[in-house]
Design an enzyme around this catalytic site. Structure first.
Site, PDB file in Angstrom:
ATOM      1  N   LYS A 230     -18.445  -6.668   4.068  1.00 30.42           N
ATOM      2  CA  LYS A 230     -19.706  -6.477   3.366  1.00 30.42           C
ATOM      3  C   LYS A 230     -19.512  -6.671   1.850  1.00 30.42           C
ATOM      4  O   LYS A 230     -20.371  -7.193   1.171  1.00 30.42           O
ATOM      5  CB  LYS A 230     -20.220  -5.064   3.646  1.00 30.42           C
ATOM      6  CG  LYS A 230     -21.706  -4.944   3.645  1.00 30.42           C
ATOM      7  CD  LYS A 230     -22.102  -3.650   4.345  1.00 30.42           C
ATOM      8  CE  LYS A 230     -23.601  -3.473   4.358  1.00 30.42           C
ATOM      9  NZ  LYS A 230     -23.978  -2.163   4.901  1.00 30.42           N
TER      10      LYS A 230
ATOM     11  N   SER B 252     -16.063 -14.957  -5.668  1.00 25.79           N
ATOM     12  CA  SER B 252     -17.233 -14.141  -5.311  1.00 25.79           C
ATOM     13  C   SER B 252     -17.107 -13.804  -3.833  1.00 25.79           C
ATOM     14  O   SER B 252     -16.462 -14.543  -3.068  1.00 25.79           O
ATOM     15  CB  SER B 252     -18.529 -14.910  -5.561  1.00 25.79           C
ATOM     16  OG  SER B 252     -18.653 -15.930  -4.587  1.00 25.79           O
TER      17      SER B 252
ATOM     18  N   ARG C 175     -10.541   2.028  -5.660  1.00 30.00           N
ATOM     19  CA  ARG C 175     -11.927   1.891  -5.200  1.00 30.00           C
ATOM     20  C   ARG C 175     -12.448   3.268  -4.849  1.00 30.00           C
ATOM     21  O   ARG C 175     -11.659   4.143  -4.414  1.00 30.00           O
ATOM     22  CB  ARG C 175     -11.938   1.000  -3.952  1.00 30.00           C
ATOM     23  CG  ARG C 175     -13.323   0.693  -3.432  1.00 30.00           C
ATOM     24  CD  ARG C 175     -13.254  -0.181  -2.178  1.00 30.00           C
ATOM     25  NE  ARG C 175     -14.568  -0.706  -1.846  1.00 30.00           N
ATOM     26  CZ  ARG C 175     -14.848  -1.428  -0.777  1.00 30.00           C
ATOM     27  NH1 ARG C 175     -13.872  -1.726   0.081  1.00 30.00           N
ATOM     28  NH2 ARG C 175     -16.067  -1.863  -0.546  1.00 30.00           N
TER      29      ARG C 175
ATOM     30  N   HIS D 109       0.834  -1.208   0.000  1.00 31.31           N
ATOM     31  CA  HIS D 109       0.000   0.000   0.000  1.00 31.31           C
ATOM     32  C   HIS D 109       0.866   1.255   0.000  1.00 31.31           C
ATOM     33  O   HIS D 109       0.344   2.353   0.087  1.00 31.31           O
ATOM     34  CB  HIS D 109      -0.870   0.061   1.256  1.00 31.31           C
ATOM     35  CG  HIS D 109      -1.825  -1.084   1.407  1.00 31.31           C
ATOM     36  ND1 HIS D 109      -2.646  -1.509   0.405  1.00 31.31           N
ATOM     37  CD2 HIS D 109      -2.109  -1.874   2.481  1.00 31.31           C
ATOM     38  CE1 HIS D 109      -3.383  -2.518   0.846  1.00 31.31           C
ATOM     39  NE2 HIS D 109      -3.076  -2.758   2.097  1.00 31.31           N
TER      40      HIS D 109
HETATM   41  P1  A3P Z   1     -15.663  -3.858   2.903  1.00 29.68           P
HETATM   42  O1  A3P Z   1     -15.052  -3.521   4.232  1.00 29.68           O
HETATM   43  O2  A3P Z   1     -16.336  -2.686   2.264  1.00 29.68           O
HETATM   44  O3  A3P Z   1     -16.558  -5.044   2.969  1.00 29.68           O
HETATM   45  P2  A3P Z   1      -8.453  -5.172   1.294  1.00 29.68           P
HETATM   46  O4  A3P Z   1      -8.333  -6.580   0.877  1.00 29.68           O
HETATM   47  O5  A3P Z   1      -7.691  -4.216   0.426  1.00 29.68           O
HETATM   48  O6  A3P Z   1      -8.138  -5.008   2.751  1.00 29.68           O
HETATM   49  O7  A3P Z   1      -9.959  -4.731   1.089  1.00 29.68           O
HETATM   50  C1  A3P Z   1     -10.971  -5.263   1.894  1.00 29.68           C
HETATM   51  C2  A3P Z   1     -12.300  -4.883   1.275  1.00 29.68           C
HETATM   52  O8  A3P Z   1     -12.501  -5.683   0.088  1.00 29.68           O
HETATM   53  C3  A3P Z   1     -13.449  -5.203   2.216  1.00 29.68           C
HETATM   54  O9  A3P Z   1     -14.471  -4.252   1.905  1.00 29.68           O
HETATM   55  C4  A3P Z   1     -13.812  -6.611   1.753  1.00 29.68           C
HETATM   56  O10 A3P Z   1     -15.105  -7.020   2.115  1.00 29.68           O
HETATM   57  C5  A3P Z   1     -13.689  -6.435   0.244  1.00 29.68           C
HETATM   58  N1  A3P Z   1     -13.571  -7.728  -0.444  1.00 29.68           N
HETATM   59  C6  A3P Z   1     -12.745  -8.763  -0.164  1.00 29.68           C
HETATM   60  N2  A3P Z   1     -12.988  -9.802  -0.980  1.00 29.68           N
HETATM   61  C7  A3P Z   1     -13.999  -9.427  -1.789  1.00 29.68           C
HETATM   62  C8  A3P Z   1     -14.723 -10.076  -2.841  1.00 29.68           C
HETATM   63  N3  A3P Z   1     -14.452 -11.321  -3.197  1.00 29.68           N
HETATM   64  N4  A3P Z   1     -15.716  -9.395  -3.450  1.00 29.68           N
HETATM   65  C9  A3P Z   1     -15.993  -8.114  -3.086  1.00 29.68           C
HETATM   66  N5  A3P Z   1     -15.362  -7.450  -2.097  1.00 29.68           N
HETATM   67  C10 A3P Z   1     -14.367  -8.100  -1.455  1.00 29.68           C
END
Ligand code: A3P
Length: 275
Positions: free
Chosen positions: A238, A213, A113, A93
């Site tokens: 979520k 998914s 995002r 990051h």
């Molecule tokens: P939310 O907190 O809005 O649910 P990172 O991996 O960069 O830490 O990001 C985490 C975010 O990506 C979280 O968002 C998580 O739920 C979402 N995420 C992880 N896997 C996912 C998937 N297969 N489809 C959609 N969103 C996903």
């Protein structure tokens, strides 16, 4: 108590080996087949990582743990990175200025995002992660940190602007939005495969999209329980587009939109976020 490490004015989370890795960043040996996943936090790192791991290994199977493989320079040491077999899938990051220069020639997938949704996700991450001990974290406070560039990894706008400047028109870079992945995951999986030079079957792309998914990843991937407070939903919270509407007040939204319009005017990218 907000444990923060400041490097070159950038607030970073207190990963134990991060400072040492940054001091030795020039020693990072890039390989021609390295694949990097780069983004501001909470923009779909774990999601893209699974997609890339399946594409690069040719195996449509979710990895066991919730952990993202090699987060460098944050969590993975130089020695551990050197021991990894090729093709390495690395992620970070960090803003551009803290990224190993030698790695700028590698394949880089930058995921973006809607910053409003990333901020909501970041809020839950801060609140839920045991290491931060931020039980009293508030939504307003998190948004202020985000707006003032004091959240971990600094200002979202700086991050996106600096990275996109070196990545746009770079054939070794691919920009993927979280929203596009939500809209049509198989299409983005195919796009990532083509970018990486992998030719897999349509059935393979279908399988990857199904396995990745949100529902399936939430069900199958094991979060590290000790890393999160009891009430937290962990990484797979979520997984939706537009959750920000449940958090931003009208005034917060106006303030954010004003900043978004001002900061994004020179950024030449078709980001279809709902603002
Ligand atoms: P939310 O907190 O809005 O649910 P990172 O991996 O960069 O830490 O990001 C985490 C975010 O990506 C979280 O968002 C998580 O739920 C979402 N995420 C992880 N896997 C996912 C998937 N297969 N489809 C959609 N969103 C996903």
């Amino acid at each position: 108590f907000v444990p923060t490490l400041f490097v070159d004015g950038v607030p970073l989370p207190p990963f134990p080996g991060l400072q040492i890795n940054l001091q030795r960043i020039d020693k990072f040996q890039a390989r021609s087949d390295d694949i990097w996943i780069v983004n501001w936090p909470k923009s779909g790192t774990h999601w893209m990582w699974e997609v890339v791991m399946m594409l690069s290994s040719g195996r449509a199977k979710l990895r066991d743990s919730v952990k993202v493989g090699a987060m460098f320079p944050e969590a993975c040491t130089l020695q551990a990175a050197e021991k990894m077999t090729s093709p390495r899938v690395l992620d970070t990051h960090v803003p551009l200025k803290l990224f190993p220069k030698a790695a700028l020639k590698s394949k880089i997938i930058y995921t973006v995002r809607n910053p409003k949704d990333a901020c909501v996700s970041f809020y839950h991450h801060q609140k839920g992660m045991s290491m931060y001990r931020l039980d009293n974290v508030s939504w307003e406070g998190t948004l202020e940190l985000m707006i003032n560039g004091k959240a971990y990894y600094g200002n979202w706008f700086d991050h996106v602007e600096e990275w996109l400047k070196v990545l746009e028109n770079n054939p070794n870079a691919l920009i993927v939005t979280y929203e596009d992945m939500k809209m049509d995951l198989k299409k983005q999986v195919r796009r990532v495969a083509e970018f990486l030079g992998y030719k897999r079957s349509e059935k393979f792309y279908d399988d990857v999209a199904k396995l990745c998914s949100f529902g399936n990843m939430k069900k199958e991937k094991r979060d590290i329980k000790s890393a999160w407070s009891k009430e937290s939903t962990g990484i797979y919270r979520k997984g939706t587009v537009g959750d920000w509407k449940n958090y931003f007040t009208m005034a917060q939204n106006e303030k954010f939109n004003e900043m978004y319009t001002r900061r994004m005017k020179d950024i030449n990218l078709d980001l279809k976020f709902e603002l």
